[in-house]
Each structure stands twice: as C-alpha cells, then as structure tokens.
Design a protein around this motif. Structure first.
Motif, short mmCIF file in Angstrom:
data_model
loop_
_atom_site.label_atom_id
_atom_site.label_comp_id
_atom_site.label_asym_id
_atom_site.label_seq_id
_atom_site.Cartn_x
_atom_site.Cartn_y
_atom_site.Cartn_z
N THR A 54 -25.80 -63.32 -15.98
CA THR A 54 -24.78 -64.22 -15.44
C THR A 54 -24.06 -64.96 -16.56
O THR A 54 -23.02 -65.59 -16.33
CB THR A 54 -25.39 -65.25 -14.47
OG1 THR A 54 -26.32 -66.08 -15.17
CG2 THR A 54 -26.08 -64.56 -13.31
N VAL A 55 -24.61 -64.91 -17.78
CA VAL A 55 -23.93 -65.50 -18.94
C VAL A 55 -22.82 -64.55 -19.39
O VAL A 55 -23.04 -63.35 -19.53
CB VAL A 55 -24.92 -65.76 -20.09
CG1 VAL A 55 -24.19 -66.34 -21.31
CG2 VAL A 55 -26.03 -66.70 -19.65
N HIS A 56 -21.67 -65.11 -19.61
CA HIS A 56 -20.51 -64.30 -20.01
C HIS A 56 -20.83 -63.54 -21.30
O HIS A 56 -21.30 -64.11 -22.28
CB HIS A 56 -19.31 -65.22 -20.23
CG HIS A 56 -18.02 -64.51 -20.48
ND1 HIS A 56 -17.67 -63.34 -19.83
CD2 HIS A 56 -16.97 -64.81 -21.30
CE1 HIS A 56 -16.48 -62.95 -20.24
NE2 HIS A 56 -16.03 -63.81 -21.13
N GLY A 57 -20.63 -62.23 -21.27
CA GLY A 57 -20.86 -61.42 -22.45
C GLY A 57 -22.25 -60.85 -22.58
O GLY A 57 -22.53 -60.09 -23.51
N VAL A 58 -23.15 -61.19 -21.66
CA VAL A 58 -24.51 -60.65 -21.70
C VAL A 58 -24.61 -59.45 -20.77
O VAL A 58 -24.49 -59.59 -19.55
CB VAL A 58 -25.56 -61.72 -21.30
CG1 VAL A 58 -26.96 -61.09 -21.22
CG2 VAL A 58 -25.55 -62.86 -22.31
N GLY A 59 -24.80 -58.28 -21.37
CA GLY A 59 -24.98 -57.05 -20.61
C GLY A 59 -26.44 -56.64 -20.59
O GLY A 59 -27.33 -57.39 -20.99
N LYS A 60 -26.70 -55.40 -20.18
CA LYS A 60 -28.07 -54.92 -20.03
C LYS A 60 -28.85 -54.94 -21.34
O LYS A 60 -30.01 -55.33 -21.39
CB LYS A 60 -28.07 -53.51 -19.44
CG LYS A 60 -27.66 -53.45 -17.98
CD LYS A 60 -27.76 -52.02 -17.45
CE LYS A 60 -27.38 -51.96 -15.97
NZ LYS A 60 -27.46 -50.56 -15.46
N LYS A 61 -28.19 -54.50 -22.42
CA LYS A 61 -28.90 -54.41 -23.70
C LYS A 61 -29.32 -55.79 -24.19
O LYS A 61 -30.47 -56.01 -24.58
CB LYS A 61 -28.02 -53.71 -24.73
CG LYS A 61 -28.69 -53.50 -26.09
CD LYS A 61 -28.20 -54.49 -27.11
CE LYS A 61 -28.78 -54.23 -28.48
NZ LYS A 61 -28.29 -55.19 -29.49
N VAL A 62 -28.38 -56.75 -24.19
CA VAL A 62 -28.70 -58.10 -24.66
C VAL A 62 -29.75 -58.73 -23.75
O VAL A 62 -30.69 -59.38 -24.22
CB VAL A 62 -27.43 -58.96 -24.73
CG1 VAL A 62 -27.77 -60.43 -24.96
CG2 VAL A 62 -26.53 -58.46 -25.85
N ALA A 63 -29.60 -58.56 -22.45
CA ALA A 63 -30.57 -59.13 -21.51
C ALA A 63 -31.96 -58.58 -21.75
O ALA A 63 -32.96 -59.31 -21.71
CB ALA A 63 -30.13 -58.85 -20.07
#
Length: 269
Positions: free
Chosen positions: A204-213
């Motif tokens: 839900t944080v802007h710019g956070v996709g699957k890899k970063v999550a």
C-alpha cells in the motif's frame, strides 16, 4: 569480549549479501554493523571465536537476534542442500550467510531506495540520508549518523531528498514517511499479520511492489518463506534451473535459500 560461534557465520559474505547496506569493513578485519541505536564492531579471532565490542547482555538481547542465532544454518544446509543440484552448489559457495533481523522502518526505506540501483549506489544514498536526518554518534573508531526515524524525517522535502541521489524514488520515500507518521501504516502491528497479509499491506506504500515487499518481509519481519525475485534470482531460475523455480521445494526455508542463490549468482565467477 570474546564469543564462540559454532554455527555457519561468515562476516565477509554477510556484508556482501545485499540485505544490509551500512556494514563497514576496516583494514584490520573489523566489521561494523548497526541496528537501530545499537552498533557493534566484530572481528574474527580464529577457531570459531570472535572479538565483539559489546557486553554479554547486549550480545544475547540484540546481536544474537540480529544474526539469527536461534536458527541452525548447518542443519538447513544438511536438510535442504540435497534437494536440488544447483541449490546445493549455491549453498556450498555461500555457506556462512545468514538472514539478518533488521529494523522494519530502515528496511522499508532501504529497499524502496534499492530499486534499479547497485549495492554501492544504494549504500551511498542510505548514508546520505542518515547524514542528513539521523542523529550523530561518536565511537572509538568513527563518527556515525544513525538511520533516521520517521519523526526525524517529518519535515523532509522533495528537494532535500533529491540531494540524496534518490531520483524518482523521492515521492515513494515521502509517502512512506507520511503513512507511518499518520498511523496509516503501523510497522509494529504488521508483525501480527500472516505472510500474505503482510505483503499486501506493505504494497500500500507508493512504489512498493512484490519484490520490495518480499525483501522487507524477509529481512525485517523474519518471514523466511518469502522469496524476493530480482534480476539475479530470475537468471538463476532461467539459466540454472531450466526455467522452473526451485523454491517451492524449501517451504519455510525458501527465503533463506534465496539468499544463497543471490550470493552465488552475483559473486561466483
């Protein structure tokens, strides 16, 4: 103080493992690690013994947790290495790696910063951010600025953040700061979520996709079933595993196995 570590533990490999970006190696073989307000200087002394700059209570309460010493990586090597020939090769090469238990806030910002950057560039930006907003500590070896808290970044501006070589990631950082300060994102409460819920909430944080999550879940929340898929892991799947991901074989250890694969693909010549 001197301590004995009987499990797999390689300071050099951990420092290069792509999960921590503020490790410093000194010319005398001392490594510095930081977590929160805690700083340790650690040096191999031979025969599985290490000189550390903290007392026994701090070692047990902070650093044993940080270095994941409640888990036997030797047992993981024996159990998992035999399941897949390429994974065995990667585990032999990376033996001594460990998953570090790091601060969720620092991991969230660090891996937002990490997108499309190499490790030296990530480290440079993280250090610039710490120098600008974090508070200063003087140690026997150096002057350090700790990683800034959300509160210390309350008044961070786009222009200031841009000077930390953050580029297009500036709005992402500002959104993370805003969400945490307003309570929209409660990083401590995320420990109570299951893996799927945790990954969904982080995104839900802007710019956070699957890899970063997945990186944040693995390196901050200890979710060792989570497997971040970056360019190195993708290459391993495509080139070394005939296009089929092997990580389903390893269950709750899949994220740990990922770390060996990342290290092997990045550093094996």
């Amino acid at each position: 103080m001197q301590i004995e570590i009987k499990d797999d533990f390689d300071l050099e490999k951990i420092s290069l493992s792509g999960q921590c970006f503020r490790v410093r190696k000194f010319d005398n073989g001392i490594y510095r690690f930081i977590t929160g307000d805690n700083i340790i200087y650690i040096q191999e002394a031979g025969n599985q013994k290490f000189n550390v700059s903290c007392n026994i209570n701090e070692w047990k309460e902070i650093w044993s947790v940080y270095f994941d010493f409640d888990r036997s990586y030797r047992d993981i090597f024996e159990k998992e290495g035999k399941k897949h020939p390429f994974i065995h090769k990667a585990m032999v090469y990376g033996r001594g790696l460990r998953i570090l238990h790091q601060n969720p806030w620092e991991m969230l910002l660090t891996f937002i910063i990490s997108q499309r950057k190499n490790i030296p560039s990530i480290s440079k930006s993280v250090e610039m951010l710490a120098s600008k907003y974090g508070h200063r500590i003087d140690t026997e070896y150096e002057t350090i600025h700790l990683f800034p808290s959300p509160q210390e970044m309350t008044y961070a501006s786009e222009d200031e953040l841009a000077k930390c070589s953050l580029g297009y990631r500036v709005p992402y950082i500002l959104d993370a700061v805003h969400q945490v300060l307003t309570g929209t994102l409660d990083l401590d409460a995320l420990f109570e979520l299951n893996d799927e819920e945790l990954l969904e909430k982080l995104q839900t944080v802007h710019g956070v996709g699957k890899k970063v999550a997945n990186c944040v879940a693995l390196f901050a929340y200890g979710r060792t079933a989570c497997v971040p898929i970056d360019v190195w892991i993708s290459r391993a799947i495509n080139n070394d595993c005939k296009g089929e991901s092997p990580f389903y074989l390893f269950g709750k250890n899949a994220g740990i196995i990922q770390q060996y694969v990342f290290y092997y693909k990045k550093y094996h010549l």
